[in-house]
Scaffold this motif. Structure first.
Motif, short mmCIF file in Angstrom:
data_model
loop_
_atom_site.label_atom_id
_atom_site.label_comp_id
_atom_site.label_asym_id
_atom_site.label_seq_id
_atom_site.Cartn_x
_atom_site.Cartn_y
_atom_site.Cartn_z
N SER A 1 -8.15 1.96 6.87
CA SER A 1 -9.61 1.91 6.74
C SER A 1 -10.09 0.54 6.29
N GLU A 2 -9.39 -0.05 5.32
CA GLU A 2 -9.82 -1.34 4.79
C GLU A 2 -9.57 -2.49 5.76
N ARG B 1 -2.19 6.70 1.40
CA ARG B 1 -2.08 5.25 1.23
C ARG B 1 -2.19 4.53 2.58
N SER C 1 -2.44 0.67 -3.91
CA SER C 1 -3.24 1.87 -3.65
C SER C 1 -2.94 2.91 -4.72
N TYR D 1 0.83 -1.21 0.00
CA TYR D 1 0.00 0.00 0.00
C TYR D 1 0.86 1.25 0.00
N GLU E 1 -3.85 5.70 5.20
CA GLU E 1 -5.25 5.82 5.62
C GLU E 1 -6.13 4.81 4.90
N GLU E 2 -5.86 4.59 3.63
CA GLU E 2 -6.64 3.61 2.86
C GLU E 2 -6.45 2.21 3.43
N TYR E 3 -5.18 1.86 3.72
CA TYR E 3 -4.92 0.53 4.30
C TYR E 3 -5.58 0.39 5.66
N ALA F 1 -3.71 6.19 -4.07
CA ALA F 1 -3.57 7.47 -3.39
C ALA F 1 -2.21 8.08 -3.73
#
Length: 237
Positions: free
Chosen positions: A88-89, A82, A74, A68, A84-86, A76
């Motif tokens: 969150s998921e 990146r 990712s 990520y 934050e995306e990881y 982002a």
């Protein structure tokens, strides 16, 4: 040293992590150690190897987090995005995500300098050629990328009662583009002789040995390899 190469790879991975596009082609091109280890100097090949990471190693949360932050998993355009995306998921906080990614980058650096090193394997080629009715020429060419720490190959040839030992030229004596070349050795042979040729090449990786023979007088050729040593036996007609 192997630890030095791993440390260099880790520095380059962390630099890629900071880039807007992560581990894109332009970023990989700025990482000489990764380029050598994964692509033999070709950034596109190295990028392809890095992108295939999820399919070539055992999955772990740490490696996924590293994918990520490197932009491999990712889209982002910032490290924070990146992470934050990881997070969150995977339903974790950003601090946990960062910790996982740090461990993942370390794991990646270790994999790149061990399991993944395919294109950058040190390679020694041994050529045996008939040069007369009673002689065989032996020549060695050893190729090694600059990022791999290898010692000096030693060539030992025994024919009859005569033994010759030659060191392949060291990098300081003759090196161009990572290539070291030995001087040829000529062996005198007689009918019934057993010729024994050995090469020992110590270093941080086991080398690949390639033997090409066109000596024309041997009725039997036996080649053995074990770790850093190559052994060739010829029984002369």
């Amino acid at each position: 040293m192997a630890d030095d190469v791993e440390a260099a790879v880790l520095v380059e991975l962390k630099a890629l992590r900071k880039r807007t596009a992560g581990a894109d082609l332009a970023g990989i091109a700025l990482c000489p150690t990764i380029c050598q280890l994964l692509g033999n100097g070709d950034p596109a090949a190295a990028q392809g190897a890095l992108q295939n990471l999820p399919f070539g190693v055992e999955w772990s949360a740490e490696i996924e987090a590293a994918c990520y932050v490197l932009g491999l998993a990712s889209e982002a355009d910032t490290v924070l995005g990146r992470l934050e995306e990881y997070a969150s998921e995977h339903y974790i906080d950003q601090r946990q995500a960062r910790r996982r990614s740090e461990l993942g980058l370390q794991e990646l650096a270790r994999l790149i300098t061990t399991n993944w090193t395919r294109e950058a394997v040190p390679t020694l080629r041994l050529y045996l050629t008939r040069s007369g009715d009673h002689s065989i020429d032996v020549h060695v060419v050893a190729d090694c990328p600059d990022v791999i720490d290898m010692g000096v190959p030693t060539l030992t040839c025994t024919s009859g009662e005569a033994t010759t030992t030659t060191e392949v030229q060291t990098p300081n004596e003759a090196k161009s583009g990572g290539q070291r070349v030995s001087q040829g050795v000529s062996l005198s042979v007689s009918d019934g002789d057993e010729v024994v040729i050995s090469v020992v090449w110590p270093g941080t990786m086991w080398p690949r040995f390639v033997v090409t023979h066109d000596e024309g007088r041997a009725r039997q050729v036996v080649t053995e390899t074990l770790g850093a040593k190559l052994l060739v036996r010829l029984l002369i007609n």
